[in-house]
Design an enzyme around this catalytic site. Structure first.
Site, PDB file in Angstrom:
ATOM      1  N   HIS A 332      -4.110   0.417   0.460  1.00 28.73           N
ATOM      2  CA  HIS A 332      -4.935  -0.385  -0.456  1.00 28.73           C
ATOM      3  C   HIS A 332      -5.650   0.557  -1.421  1.00 28.73           C
ATOM      4  O   HIS A 332      -6.372   1.461  -1.004  1.00 28.73           O
ATOM      5  CB  HIS A 332      -5.959  -1.204   0.326  1.00 28.73           C
ATOM      6  CG  HIS A 332      -6.442  -2.421  -0.405  1.00 28.73           C
ATOM      7  ND1 HIS A 332      -6.977  -2.361  -1.679  1.00 28.73           N
ATOM      8  CD2 HIS A 332      -6.449  -3.728  -0.056  1.00 28.73           C
ATOM      9  CE1 HIS A 332      -7.308  -3.585  -2.063  1.00 28.73           C
ATOM     10  NE2 HIS A 332      -6.993  -4.431  -1.103  1.00 28.73           N
ATOM     11  N   HIS A 447      10.680  -5.020  -2.657  1.00 29.85           N
ATOM     12  CA  HIS A 447      10.229  -6.212  -3.386  1.00 29.85           C
ATOM     13  C   HIS A 447      10.894  -6.302  -4.760  1.00 29.85           C
ATOM     14  O   HIS A 447      10.804  -5.382  -5.572  1.00 29.85           O
ATOM     15  CB  HIS A 447       8.715  -6.188  -3.537  1.00 29.85           C
ATOM     16  CG  HIS A 447       8.173  -7.230  -4.477  1.00 29.85           C
ATOM     17  ND1 HIS A 447       8.531  -8.551  -4.412  1.00 29.85           N
ATOM     18  CD2 HIS A 447       7.298  -7.122  -5.512  1.00 29.85           C
ATOM     19  CE1 HIS A 447       7.904  -9.218  -5.359  1.00 29.85           C
ATOM     20  NE2 HIS A 447       7.156  -8.373  -6.039  1.00 29.85           N
TER      21      HIS A 447
END
Length: 547
Positions: A332, A447
């Site tokens: 993150h 992705h």
């Protein structure tokens, strides 16, 4: 400057005509920011995170071989008769006490080990053919909505032409509406269609009753009604009253791995249970009707899709499971302001709500991906690759090459300059050894964000076209389905019959925040043929196709 260097610089430049009046205009030249070169920008501190797991288990790795060696040396020097006599020298109490300590230690070890998490099966929703649109039909639908001028439509056409998206993706019909389509009613209708469609298929394939599910995790980034989507599922399937349900919002395209991590933690704390993870995004509810180009990009890429996965922590489910979860690594970058605002939901000057995509997204995303894969490396790479990687990285760090290279990369991101042959030689001598991740994984599910992102990742990680095939074909056939795209890619591998027992699959997802997350699976059996509800079944013979 050499011709090859000139072509490379030209590839990184983009021009845009800016109108200043009726008779004058100006041309704005910008430099595209690609993914940072992973070869020259690996940071030593992120490698430490990857070795954290190894350090936590160092006591087992260090003491067990020593104990085995000592025991073998002691027993190996005795004959069978001497060993028997030595055992009889001990009294019964000593033998029982030693045996009890051994059993207790073994029990504590196995009880402290995390339970294996199995993926029994998963489902990917395939919308009906009436929702299928080509790129030309997509532009025409946007034109019919009456919300976009011709210049904006041409911009969307250019984005689509370079996106890698094909002519068989799915969008809700609501985007052609001339009224405000971002209503709760439209959102709930689309959510019901895709979520119930995926779950119906999942329960049918696994023959698990909805009441047997103990943990439910749903992730949808933008559409978050009250009651929640998880409550909508519980109401529809009449699930049990003590179910542990969670609804994740605003987590972006990497939310599926986050939901998976949460489900894993819940299963570790609640033995003998099933968990269902639902990942989706509402295309119609996210439709941006304005003319801000940075907000129009999501309109061009996102398409309908939903996945549902059934997890179990029951050891007796091993024979019918498809995969076992090996690792989850989450990164993150939200503490950095640029990363935090790289994908940002806000209103434009006209008051229309949309997702604003930063021009620096590629650079920001690349930094998050670099951190994630550097942390993941020590957990999955062979020992030989780890030693080469770690030794060269430490050497580079001690010599100060890392700081110099970081400064060089920082300068290069804001200015365009030529490099002499001597500086290129110096950079080459200081760059670390980048491990071959193809030795750690047989399959890659990256992705399917856009063709540009996939191209850059392939170049940086030195992956083959075969490695990137699931991601490219998913982008071409279904578009960017947000958090569910990595499951459509796994379904592609199954439809192609590429999954064999022992194969390792890397699911890599990234999204707003900015976050990058990885999940590593190991196939516990060969997937001989896809299920009858596999979304690729009707068209798999046509793939792969050239993009």
């Amino acid at each position: 400057m050499a011709p090859s260097s000139t072509r490379e610089e030209q590839r990184l430049l983009s021009t845009e005509i800016v109108n200043r009046g009726t008779d004058t205009f100006s041309v704005r030249v910008r430099r595209r920011l690609p993914l940072p070169d992973f070869v020259n920008s690996v940071n030593l501190k992120y490698v430490k995170l990857g070795y954290h797991y190894l350090i936590n288990h160092a006591i087992y790795l260090a003491t067990i071989p020593v104990l085995v060696l000592v025991f073998s040396a002691e027993v190996g020097s005795l004959s069978r008769q001497e060993l028997w006599n030595k055992l009889w020298d001990y009294d019964l109490a000593t033998i029982l006490a030693s045996f009890g300590v051994f059993v207790f230690t073994l029990s504590v070890y196995f009880m402290s080990r995390p339970r294996p998490i199995y993926l029994l099966d998963f489902a990917c929703y395939k919308p009906s053919d009436e929702l299928k649109v080509s790129k030309e039909e997509f532009i025409e639908m946007a034109r019919q909505s009456g919300k976009f001028d011709e210049e904006t439509l041409q911009f969307k056409r250019r984005i689509l032409d370079s996106s890698g998206i094909g002519d068989e993706t799915y969008v809700p019909k609501s985007i052609t509406s001339k009224n405000n389509i971002t209503t709760m009613k439209e959102g709930r209708e689309e959510a019901s269609m895709v979520i119930f469609g995926a779950l119906d298929e999942l329960f049918e394939k696994t023959r698990i009753r909805p009441k047997d599910v103990g943990v439910l995790v749903v992730n949808c980034s933008i559409f978050n009604p009250t009651p929640s989507l998880s409550a909508m599922i519980i109401n529809h399937y009449k699930m049990r009253g003590n179910i542990l349900s969670y609804n994740l919002g605003g987590m972006g395209c990497s939310a599926s791995v986050i939901a998976l991590d949460l489900a894993r933690d819940m299963l570790q704390a609640n033995p003998n249970n099933f968990a269902v993870v639902v990942s989706t995004e509402m295309v119609g509810f996210n439709w941006y009707p304005g003319c801000d180009r940075s907000m129009l990009i999501p309109n061009c890429f996102f398409r309908m899709g939903c996945s549902a996965a059934l997890l179990s922590n029951r050891r007796r489910d091993f024979p019918r499971a498809k995969y076992r979860l090996e690792h989850v690594v989450r990164t993150h970058k939200g503490a950095d302001d640029r990363s935090f605002r790289s994908v940002y939901q806000e209103e434009d000057e006209q008051g229309f709500k949309g997702l604003k995509v930063s021009r620096e997204l590629m650079e920001i995303g690349g930094d998050a991906i670099k951190t994630n894969i550097t942390t993941l490396g020590p957990l999955v790479l062979p020992v030989s690759e780890q030693l080469l990687f770690f030794s060269t990285l430490v050497k580079r760090h001690l010599l100060g090459g890392g700081k110099k290279e970081d400064q060089r990369n920082s300068t290069a991101s804001t200015t365009i300059s030529s490099s002499s042959s001597s500086s290129r030689t110096s950079a080459a001598s200081s760059k670390p050894y980048i491990p071959d991740y193809k030795l750690a994984f047989e399959h890659f599910c990256v992705h399917a964000a856009s063709k540009t992102v996939l191209d850059e990742l392939q170049r940086n990680l030195e992956l083959s076209d075969s490695n990137m095939e699931p991601s490219r074909m998913t982008l071409q056939r279904f578009g960017n389905t947000s958090s569910s795209s990595i499951w459509y890619e796994l379904a592609y591998l199954e439809a192609k019959g590429k999954i064999h027992s022992g194969d390792r699959i890397w699911q890599l997802a990234f999204g707003s925040g900015f976050k990058c997350n990885s999940a590593v699976w190991k196939a516990v059996r060969r997937i001989k043929k896809p299920s009858s509800r596999n979304p690729w079944l009707s068209c798999i013979d046509r793939y792969p196709v050239a993009l």
